[in-house]
Write a protein that holds these residues in place. Structure first.
Motif, PDB file in Angstrom:
ATOM      1  N   ALA A  18       0.838  -1.208   0.000  1.00  0.00           N
ATOM      2  CA  ALA A  18       0.000   0.000   0.000  1.00  0.00           C
ATOM      3  C   ALA A  18       0.871   1.256   0.000  1.00  0.00           C
ATOM      4  O   ALA A  18       0.562   2.233  -0.697  1.00  0.00           O
ATOM      5  N   LEU A  19       1.939   1.230   0.783  1.00  0.00           N
ATOM      6  CA  LEU A  19       2.865   2.355   0.810  1.00  0.00           C
ATOM      7  C   LEU A  19       3.453   2.615  -0.572  1.00  0.00           C
ATOM      8  O   LEU A  19       3.482   3.756  -1.048  1.00  0.00           O
ATOM      9  N   MET A  20       3.920   1.572  -1.213  1.00  0.00           N
ATOM     10  CA  MET A  20       4.604   1.731  -2.493  1.00  0.00           C
ATOM     11  C   MET A  20       3.647   2.063  -3.629  1.00  0.00           C
ATOM     12  O   MET A  20       3.973   2.838  -4.524  1.00  0.00           O
ATOM     13  N   ASN A  21       2.435   1.503  -3.583  1.00  0.00           N
ATOM     14  CA  ASN A  21       1.479   1.751  -4.662  1.00  0.00           C
ATOM     15  C   ASN A  21       0.958   3.183  -4.640  1.00  0.00           C
ATOM     16  O   ASN A  21       0.733   3.780  -5.687  1.00  0.00           O
ATOM     17  N   GLY A  22       0.726   3.717  -3.459  1.00  0.00           N
ATOM     18  CA  GLY A  22       0.128   5.044  -3.348  1.00  0.00           C
ATOM     19  C   GLY A  22      -1.362   4.980  -3.621  1.00  0.00           C
ATOM     20  O   GLY A  22      -2.187   5.034  -2.711  1.00  0.00           O
ATOM     21  N   LEU A  29      -8.595   4.562  -2.899  1.00  0.00           N
ATOM     22  CA  LEU A  29      -7.579   4.845  -1.886  1.00  0.00           C
ATOM     23  C   LEU A  29      -7.533   3.684  -0.897  1.00  0.00           C
ATOM     24  O   LEU A  29      -8.554   3.071  -0.585  1.00  0.00           O
ATOM     25  N   TYR A  30      -6.347   3.404  -0.384  1.00  0.00           N
ATOM     26  CA  TYR A  30      -6.202   2.293   0.564  1.00  0.00           C
ATOM     27  C   TYR A  30      -6.670   2.690   1.957  1.00  0.00           C
ATOM     28  O   TYR A  30      -6.386   3.801   2.441  1.00  0.00           O
ATOM     29  N   VAL A  31      -7.389   1.767   2.591  1.00  0.00           N
ATOM     30  CA  VAL A  31      -7.817   1.900   3.982  1.00  0.00           C
ATOM     31  C   VAL A  31      -7.600   0.556   4.666  1.00  0.00           C
ATOM     32  O   VAL A  31      -7.564  -0.489   4.011  1.00  0.00           O
ATOM     33  N   PRO A  32      -7.451   0.536   6.004  1.00  0.00           N
ATOM     34  CA  PRO A  32      -7.282  -0.749   6.694  1.00  0.00           C
ATOM     35  C   PRO A  32      -8.490  -1.663   6.481  1.00  0.00           C
ATOM     36  O   PRO A  32      -9.640  -1.206   6.549  1.00  0.00           O
ATOM     37  N   LEU A 116       8.705  11.707   7.334  1.00  0.00           N
ATOM     38  CA  LEU A 116       8.731  10.286   7.680  1.00  0.00           C
ATOM     39  C   LEU A 116       8.535   9.381   6.480  1.00  0.00           C
ATOM     40  O   LEU A 116       9.134   8.303   6.399  1.00  0.00           O
ATOM     41  N   LEU A 117       7.700   9.800   5.525  1.00  0.00           N
ATOM     42  CA  LEU A 117       7.328   8.936   4.409  1.00  0.00           C
ATOM     43  C   LEU A 117       8.530   8.366   3.648  1.00  0.00           C
ATOM     44  O   LEU A 117       8.517   7.180   3.290  1.00  0.00           O
ATOM     45  N   PRO A 118       9.590   9.132   3.385  1.00  0.00           N
ATOM     46  CA  PRO A 118      10.737   8.541   2.679  1.00  0.00           C
ATOM     47  C   PRO A 118      11.354   7.354   3.410  1.00  0.00           C
ATOM     48  O   PRO A 118      11.800   6.394   2.779  1.00  0.00           O
ATOM     49  N   SER A 226      -1.651  13.009   0.094  1.00  0.00           N
ATOM     50  CA  SER A 226      -2.303  12.325   1.213  1.00  0.00           C
ATOM     51  C   SER A 226      -3.170  11.168   0.750  1.00  0.00           C
ATOM     52  O   SER A 226      -3.804  10.503   1.579  1.00  0.00           O
ATOM     53  N   ILE A 227      -3.188  10.882  -0.561  1.00  0.00           N
ATOM     54  CA  ILE A 227      -3.770   9.617  -0.999  1.00  0.00           C
ATOM     55  C   ILE A 227      -2.903   8.445  -0.534  1.00  0.00           C
ATOM     56  O   ILE A 227      -3.371   7.316  -0.430  1.00  0.00           O
ATOM     57  N   ASN A 228      -1.620   8.696  -0.208  1.00  0.00           N
ATOM     58  CA  ASN A 228      -0.733   7.632   0.269  1.00  0.00           C
ATOM     59  C   ASN A 228      -1.027   7.309   1.729  1.00  0.00           C
ATOM     60  O   ASN A 228      -1.046   8.203   2.587  1.00  0.00           O
ATOM     61  N   ILE A 229      -1.249   6.040   2.008  1.00  0.00           N
ATOM     62  CA  ILE A 229      -1.624   5.604   3.355  1.00  0.00           C
ATOM     63  C   ILE A 229      -0.567   5.964   4.390  1.00  0.00           C
ATOM     64  O   ILE A 229      -0.879   6.185   5.568  1.00  0.00           O
TER      65      ILE A 229
END
Length: 487
Positions: A18-22, A29-32, A116-118, A226-229
């Motif tokens: 999910a992180l890598m796909n965005g 959009l990804y959600v738990p 943090l994201l990187p 912010s579409i990235n989880i």
């Protein structure tokens, strides 16, 4: 932990994927898949550091990482913040506190996640043993671009591409983006607004022909929007930390309800508060504060989302947005994937959609929504400085003004999203001072007037020469990206 798409047509993925796909391959959009719950032991948490609380929260979302790894990511990500505790609680009056989220390197709340994201992304690449270089595709209304460019500056196995509207961003925001010096950076002004740029980015992220060409060159898309989880999960942290600090300061009793007001455009910052509430944080009403582009205010009142309206350039440019991407995640939580897929199809084809009465009632039970225009924003900046000797940036001023519309017996937390020095011209004008044409001079004027030092992060910003001067129409972005990536 597994993540699902809000549109229901993509397979479940791991946190790393999910992180890598965005963006999910179906455009959602990804959600738990199942929302985690946090153990709120306030006797322990009230004395815990930001890093310690961040480790506890993020470990629930990304359990592929050890707690030691996450602690290390957080420690390194926030090493250069100018406030030891990373975020600051500023008392406004007996019932209201400001949550200062602008102590990072670009003086905006976006630093809380984009510093943090990187670390999360590069570690995800290593753990999954992917050999590709991630192309971080990003649209910005001002603050995301600077924070993302800073966070991903020369990070290995990444390239970052930022599109920002040519009209509307502040001179300081523009300078932060156009002077980005990383060898892996590409920054383009677009002849359109943020919504145009964001729509183009979403289309590129799921462009199958482009994706195939990238695969042949060992490249893959991701996003820093912010579409990235990873961004949403990181933003949950500061609400938990703020509550703990208010307990520690005696402003709240453990378990007491806390209302939150957030200035928002793309809905990510306030969605993180909603997620924190889902995890068990004792939050009450969440107030959506908008500027003159009040599409969200109208939506929360009527249930009709109408993006086909005049776009207004305001004094709070990071909120000049008509299509709020993260609202999709909230609607998924309340109504499910089938409804969301239909509404998003209507939005794409008709620029409008209407939710059902049951979903609207759920929204209104949890959220307040209102807006204030640029004149009210200026009045609020002047009022708070006169009464509290405290400088607000225009986005925070919108939230402070909107908060007045909703009296509550509960303690209030108002999210402060940017340093006033980032919008010196607007703040000076609101305070009755004459802003100069030279943005560096305005920084010094605001410093002298307020008796506050210019933040070190921008003290020499205007001595740097812009290196990114390209300006393109939206229709030319795909061709430019192909050329930039050597496809």
């Amino acid at each position: 932990m597994k993540f699902q798409s809000t549109r229901g047509k993509a397979p479940l993925v791991s946190g790393l994927q999910a992180l890598m796909n965005g963006l999910a391959p179906d455009g959602g959009l990804y959600v738990p898949a199942v929302f985690p719950k946090l153990d709120f032991d306030w006797e322990r948490l009230k004395d815990a550091s930001y890093v310690a609380i961040g480790t506890q929260v993020l470990s629930l979302f990304f359990d592929e990482f050890s707690e030691a790894e996450i602690t290390n990511f957080l420690t390194e990500a926030y090493e250069n913040f100018d406030y030891p505790q990373k975020v600051k609680i500023q008392e406004l009056d007996s019932r209201k506190d400001l949550l200062e989220l602008f102590h990072g390197p670009t003086l905006a709340f976006k630093d809380m996640a984009l510093s943090l994201l990187p670390y999360l992304l590069t570690a995800a690449i290593q753990k999954t043993q992917h050999k590709e270089t991630l192309v971080i595709l990003t649209a910005t209304s001002g603050d995301t671009g600077g924070a993302a460019l800073n966070g991903f500056n020369n990070v290995t196995q990444t390239k970052i591409v930022v599109y920002y509207p040519s009209v509307g961003v502040s001179k300081l925001q523009r300078q932060q983006m156009t002077t980005a010096s990383g060898k892996n950076t590409h920054v383009v002004a677009v002849t359109g607004n943020f919504d145009d740029a964001q729509k183009a980015v979403k289309q590129l992220l799921i462009d199958q022909e482009l994706i195939q060409r990238m695969q042949a060159r060992s490249l893959r898309f991701s996003s820093a929007n912010s579409i990235n989880i990873g961004r949403l999960a990181a933003q949950v942290v500061y609400y938990v930390y703020a509550y703990a600090q208010l307990v520690q300061k005696g402003r709240l009793k453990a378990g007491q309800t806390l209302d939150v007001t957030v200035p928002t455009g793309n809905f990510g910052d306030i969605l993180a508060a909603y997620w924190a509430k889902k995890m068990g944080l004792p939050l009450g009403k969440l107030t959506v504060a908008s500027n003159a582009n009040h599409v969200l205010t109208d939506f929360f009142a009527s249930g009709i989302y109408q993006a086909d309206r005049d776009f207004k350039v305001t004094s709070s440019p990071a909120m000049d947005i008509l299509v709020s991407s993260n609202l999709e995640r909230l609607l998924f939580d309340l109504a499910g994937a089938d409804s969301v897929a239909g509404w998003m199809k209507d939005l794409a084809e008709k620029q409008t959609y209407e939710i059902d009465d049951k979903t609207l009632a759920k929204l209104q039970k949890q959220f307040n929504a209102a807006f204030c225009d640029s004149a009210q924003t200026s009045q609020t900046i002047k009022k708070i400085f006169t009464e509290n000797n405290y400088l607000l940036d225009p986005h925070t001023a919108v939230a402070v003004a909107v908060n007045e519309n909703f009296p509550s017996p509960d303690q209030q937390l108002i999210v402060s999203t940017a340093s006033p020095f980032k919008f010196a011209e607007t703040v000076l004008t609101a305070l009755g001072q004459t802003a100069a044409a030279d943005p560096e001079l305005n920084l010094n004027k605001l410093s002298q007037f307020s008796k506050q030092a210019v933040p070190a992060a921008i003290a020499d910003l205007f001595t740097k020469k812009p290196v990114h001067t390209q300006k393109l129409a939206i229709k030319d972005l795909r061709a430019d990206l192909i050329e930039t990536l050597g496809l």
